[in-house]
Design a protein around this motif. Structure first.
Motif, PDB file in Angstrom:
ATOM      1  N   GLU A 141       0.830  -1.209   0.000  1.00 15.93           N
ATOM      2  CA  GLU A 141       0.000   0.000   0.000  1.00 15.93           C
ATOM      3  C   GLU A 141       0.863   1.257   0.000  1.00 15.93           C
ATOM      4  O   GLU A 141       0.482   2.280  -0.568  1.00 15.93           O
ATOM      5  N   LEU A 142       2.020   1.172   0.631  1.00 17.90           N
ATOM      6  CA  LEU A 142       2.943   2.307   0.718  1.00 17.90           C
ATOM      7  C   LEU A 142       3.832   2.444  -0.522  1.00 17.90           C
ATOM      8  O   LEU A 142       4.684   3.329  -0.580  1.00 17.90           O
ATOM      9  N   GLY A 143       3.647   1.560  -1.495  1.00 15.98           N
ATOM     10  CA  GLY A 143       4.375   1.677  -2.751  1.00 15.98           C
ATOM     11  C   GLY A 143       5.564   0.759  -2.920  1.00 15.98           C
ATOM     12  O   GLY A 143       6.293   0.858  -3.911  1.00 15.98           O
ATOM     13  N   TYR A 144       5.788  -0.130  -1.965  1.00 15.56           N
ATOM     14  CA  TYR A 144       6.870  -1.100  -2.118  1.00 15.56           C
ATOM     15  C   TYR A 144       6.429  -2.215  -3.061  1.00 15.56           C
ATOM     16  O   TYR A 144       5.295  -2.672  -2.997  1.00 15.56           O
ATOM     17  N   GLN A 145       7.343  -2.638  -3.911  1.00 17.72           N
ATOM     18  CA  GLN A 145       7.113  -3.794  -4.762  1.00 17.72           C
ATOM     19  C   GLN A 145       7.868  -4.973  -4.167  1.00 17.72           C
ATOM     20  O   GLN A 145       8.851  -4.785  -3.449  1.00 17.72           O
ATOM     21  N   MET A 146       7.400  -6.184  -4.457  1.00 15.63           N
ATOM     22  CA  MET A 146       7.965  -7.379  -3.841  1.00 15.63           C
ATOM     23  C   MET A 146       8.625  -8.301  -4.859  1.00 15.63           C
ATOM     24  O   MET A 146       8.142  -8.441  -5.977  1.00 15.63           O
ATOM     25  N   VAL A 147       9.703  -8.924  -4.411  1.00 23.55           N
ATOM     26  CA  VAL A 147      10.275 -10.075  -5.097  1.00 23.55           C
ATOM     27  C   VAL A 147       9.993 -11.221  -4.137  1.00 23.55           C
ATOM     28  O   VAL A 147      10.597 -11.320  -3.072  1.00 23.55           O
ATOM     29  N   GLU A 148       9.034 -12.037  -4.498  1.00 24.02           N
ATOM     30  CA  GLU A 148       8.543 -13.079  -3.584  1.00 24.02           C
ATOM     31  C   GLU A 148       9.645 -14.057  -3.195  1.00 24.02           C
ATOM     32  O   GLU A 148      10.473 -14.425  -4.038  1.00 24.02           O
ATOM     33  N   PRO A 149       9.656 -14.487  -1.936  1.00 27.49           N
ATOM     34  CA  PRO A 149      10.603 -15.525  -1.543  1.00 27.49           C
ATOM     35  C   PRO A 149      10.217 -16.840  -2.206  1.00 27.49           C
ATOM     36  O   PRO A 149       9.118 -16.981  -2.739  1.00 27.49           O
ATOM     37  N   ARG A 150      11.111 -17.808  -2.139  1.00 27.19           N
ATOM     38  CA  ARG A 150      10.856 -19.099  -2.774  1.00 27.19           C
ATOM     39  C   ARG A 150      10.782 -20.190  -1.713  1.00 27.19           C
ATOM     40  O   ARG A 150      11.247 -20.010  -0.591  1.00 27.19           O
ATOM     41  N   ALA A 151      10.193 -21.284  -2.080  1.00 30.80           N
ATOM     42  CA  ALA A 151      10.150 -22.452  -1.213  1.00 30.80           C
ATOM     43  C   ALA A 151      11.459 -23.212  -1.385  1.00 30.80           C
ATOM     44  O   ALA A 151      11.924 -23.413  -2.514  1.00 30.80           O
ATOM     45  N   SER A 152      12.042 -23.603  -0.268  1.00 33.32           N
ATOM     46  CA  SER A 152      13.329 -24.276  -0.300  1.00 33.32           C
ATOM     47  C   SER A 152      13.599 -24.884   1.065  1.00 33.32           C
ATOM     48  O   SER A 152      12.879 -24.610   2.039  1.00 33.32           O
ATOM     49  N   LEU A 153      14.654 -25.676   1.144  1.00 30.42           N
ATOM     50  CA  LEU A 153      15.158 -26.112   2.435  1.00 30.42           C
ATOM     51  C   LEU A 153      15.834 -24.896   3.052  1.00 30.42           C
ATOM     52  O   LEU A 153      16.749 -24.316   2.454  1.00 30.42           O
ATOM     53  N   LEU A 154      15.375 -24.486   4.212  1.00 21.81           N
ATOM     54  CA  LEU A 154      15.887 -23.279   4.859  1.00 21.81           C
ATOM     55  C   LEU A 154      17.061 -23.613   5.771  1.00 21.81           C
ATOM     56  O   LEU A 154      17.260 -24.774   6.160  1.00 21.81           O
TER      57      LEU A 154
END
Length: 181
Positions: A141-154
């Protein structure tokens, strides 16, 4: 090319900032690095300074040039504000306008027209927590765009969403954001 302010926050994936900086520099971008105290536990400022060929900013109160307020100048000079990795703690602070470190103070000082990009990285439960999801929605809402995280072994041994997006994915998002700016 662009002046990119890269904020590195406290996540095990902070070490990937080294590769990100190298790649951004190969594309001709100027990279100014900000680090939270927690990020410094995962990777040294010296590593990022050598790769960026710029001083790494660690403290809001450190003013290297007495004629300028450092975090204000960094914000003014940014063509893109990129937080990678973006920890749950930093997301919460950004979503609520808390400016208690160099990353959050610079973010709050950004002109509203400056593109802002987040690449979250954290444990799956932290990422899926309603508080984190609310913070991410608020940041959009504040104008930030996202690069979504991925599923992985953390790093903690869990498998699930929360791993930092791959560096090529982040680079593509940077290119898209800068092409629109």
């Amino acid at each position: 090319m662009a002046t990119i302010t890269l904020a590195v926050t406290g996540s095990i994936s902070a070490y990937k900032a080294a590769d990100l900086i190298s790649q951004l520099r190969k594309y001709g971008h100027q990279v100014h690095v900000l680090m939270t105290e927690a990020a410094q536990a995962f990777i040294t400022p010296l590593t990022l300074q050598v790769l960026s060929q710029n001083r790494v900013h660690l403290d809001t109160m450190e003013e290297p040039d007495p004629s300028k307020v450092n975090h204000i100048q960094l914000a003014k000079d940014s063509d893109l504000f990129l937080v990678a990795p973006a920890s749950a703690n930093t997301l919460a602070k950004l979503a609520n306008g808390i400016a208690d470190n160099i990353v959050t103070a610079t973010a709050l000082a950004l002109p509203v027209t400056t593109p802002k990009l987040l690449a979250p990285a954290m444990n799956t439960n932290m990422y899926l927590n309603p508080a984190s999801q609310n913070n991410l929605a608020r940041l959009q809402e504040l104008g930030y765009q996202m690069v979504e995280p991925r599923a992985s072994l953390l790093a903690c041994g869990d498998y699930g969403i929360g791993a930092l997006a791959e560096i090529p994915t982040i680079l593509e998002a940077v290119k898209e954001v800068l092409d629109l700016a």
